[in-house]
Design a protein around this motif. Structure first.
Motif, mmCIF file in Angstrom:
data_model
loop_
_atom_site.group_PDB
_atom_site.id
_atom_site.type_symbol
_atom_site.label_atom_id
_atom_site.label_comp_id
_atom_site.label_asym_id
_atom_site.label_seq_id
_atom_site.Cartn_x
_atom_site.Cartn_y
_atom_site.Cartn_z
ATOM 1 N N GLY A 383 1.621 -2.588 103.592
ATOM 2 C CA GLY A 383 2.775 -2.020 104.286
ATOM 3 C C GLY A 383 3.620 -1.168 103.386
ATOM 4 N N ALA A 386 7.466 -0.668 104.346
ATOM 5 C CA ALA A 386 8.305 -1.772 104.799
ATOM 6 C C ALA A 386 9.531 -1.972 103.928
ATOM 7 C CB ALA A 386 7.479 -3.061 104.857
ATOM 8 N N SER A 429 10.012 -8.417 105.195
ATOM 9 C CA SER A 429 8.936 -7.435 105.025
ATOM 10 C C SER A 429 7.901 -7.938 104.043
ATOM 11 C CB SER A 429 9.503 -6.090 104.563
ATOM 12 O OG SER A 429 9.953 -6.161 103.226
ATOM 13 N N ARG A 432 5.703 -10.795 105.629
ATOM 14 C CA ARG A 432 4.646 -10.282 106.510
ATOM 15 C C ARG A 432 3.442 -9.785 105.718
ATOM 16 N NH1 ARG A 432 6.649 -6.032 110.738
ATOM 17 N NH2 ARG A 432 4.442 -6.269 111.305
#
Length: 460
Positions: A383, A386, A429, A432
């Protein structure tokens, strides 16, 4: 920005090797770094901020807010300075790890602009003091204040900044003692100066004072870029004395009490120009010299950090590799141009907005360090945006709270709101992105390739 940065951006929350980390062989000696950093101790701003707070909420509440501030700054900067000393990372390189490629542009931009604005503000104090005493065109004094700073900052921390600040420190301390003595002799002891009645407000006075000091959390970014120059074996000392509670006890506590005292002696309202007036009223020409010494010391740090972050910004955003000396001169030119404008009309608003970005960065950095401590859980993932999104969303919320006028309490609490959102969003963030870590018998956490990350392989 290089092709490598675009093609293989660093994932959020994932520590990776960084070519910008300073090797231990190039770190500064203990006292060299201490003397360079303690330039920050001597700003007239610290006298002003305490007196302004006491005008707003009374001296007892200011002292309570100041004590809580010293504790907070001591704890946070101990964590940041020890991490920076261990890794050798700068604000920009840590931001690249937390936010991906956007961090390598936005973080040094915010940092450079903030340092430059403070340099303009503190340099203007010298110019005003010189004009007040000698007369003349203020624009000429602005130019003088910029020109004499440039050669002082061309050398690095261990080359020159430590020496000039080590030499000037005793003169500043002696000057403060002289100001107290002269003000008391001329005006008499101001009985009851510690007992001023607090004004009423929507928030407790001590909390209002604490929030005022949160406006200068940029000191934590300053700390990080200086602490990366420390030798890892000196990290404990620097975390306590150089960047920790000892430094802030003197910087906020001692300076603050002196500011409150001398302005009360002269019956002057809390402002930086008021501090200048009180110092000159007390010492005359010697007061001008003291202001010159104090602001020269603080501006060595402002110009050094502005130029080093402009250098990084040019490299990352434009691909321009150039020596820091070029950016010292550029910082001086920009400072002078800002001085020629009505800088005070927009400076405070600009600093308020940048302050939101800074407090969000500090909150995210603390979460990042907690997640990537040696032997702790490392997080990794794909990510890329993020972390940057967490920073920008938290900052947008903080700025919105700051500028709205419907709920004054919300505007005052904007720094705390920003910190809470930034830390929470970044933690979420990272959560995840987390993958199951593999622990070895030695207690070192590795990633799914069974290799320790570079940050985890290092020790404090």
């Amino acid at each position: 920005m290089s092709e490598r940065d675009i093609a293989t951006p660093t994932p959020d929350c994932s520590p990776t090797a960084d070519e910008s980390a300073i090797p231990e062989s190039q770190r500064a000696p203990r006292w060299s770094l201490t003397m360079a950093w303690w330039a920050m101790f001597s700003a007239m701003f610290w006298l002003y901020i305490a007196s302004a707070s006491s005008d707003a909420v009374g001296v007892p509440n200011t002292l309570a807010g100041m004590a809580l501030t010293i504790a907070t700054y001591g704890i946070v900067n101990r964590i940041l300075s020890r991490y920076a000393a261990r890794t050798g990372l700068s604000v920009e390189s840590l931001s690249r790890r937390m936010f991906g490629s956007i961090g390598s542009i936005l973080a040094p931009l915010v940092f450079a602009a903030t340092a430059l604005y403070y340099g303009v503000f503190e340099g203007s104090i010298v110019a005003v003091a010189l004009q007040d005493y000698f007369g003349g065109d203020l624009r000429i004094w602005y130019l003088v204040c910029v020109i004499y700073m440039i050669p002082l900052v061309l050398g690095g921390v261990a080359t020159w900044l430590d020496k000039i600040n080590g030499i000037l420190l005793p003169f500043y301390v002696i000057g403060l003692i002289a100001v107290i003595a002269a003000a008391t002799i001329k005006q008499g002891y101001p009985h009851g100066w510690l007992d001023s009645a607090p004004t009423t407000g929507p928030l407790p006075g001590w909390l209002t004072s604490y929030l005022i000091y949160m406006g200068v959390w940029v000191m934590m970014m300053y700390t990080f870029d200086y602490a990366r120059l420390a030798k890892p074996r000196d990290a404990k000392f620097h975390g306590t004395v150089t960047f920790g509670w000892v430094f802030y006890l003197f910087t906020f506590g001692v300076n603050g009490l002196i500011g409150i005292y001398i302005l009360d002696c002269w019956g002057i309202a809390g402002s930086e120009s008021g501090v200048v007036q009180a110092v000159i009223n007390s010492l005359g020409f010697a007061g001008v010299v003291l202001i010159l010494i104090s602001q020269t010391r603080i501006n060595t740090a402002n110009y050094y950090l502005a130029s080093s972050n402009l250098q990084v910004l040019a490299d990352r955003a434009l691909g321009i590799a150039s020596p820091r000396a070029v950016w010292v001169i550029a910082a001086g030119i920009l400072a002078y141009l800002f001085m020629l404008t009505d800088v005070l009309s927009y400076l405070l608003k600009a600093l308020a907005w940048q302050g939101v970005l800074v407090t969000a960065w500090v909150a995210i950095a603390l979460v990042h360090i907690a997640l990537h401590r040696p032997g702790g859980k490392a997080t990794t993932g794909n990510g890329v945006g993020a972390g940057a999104l967490a920073w920008l969303v938290a900052s947008a919320i903080g700025i919105a709270a700051t500028v709205q006028t419907t709920y004054p309490v919300l505007a005052q609490l904007a720094p705390i709101i920003t910190v809470a959102f930034a830390a929470s969003l970044y933690w979420l963030s990272c959560s995840r992105l987390v993958r199951t870590p593999i622990r070895r018998a030695e207690g070192v956490t590795t990633n799914d390739r069974n290799h320790p990350t570079p940050e985890e392989a290092q020790t404090v």
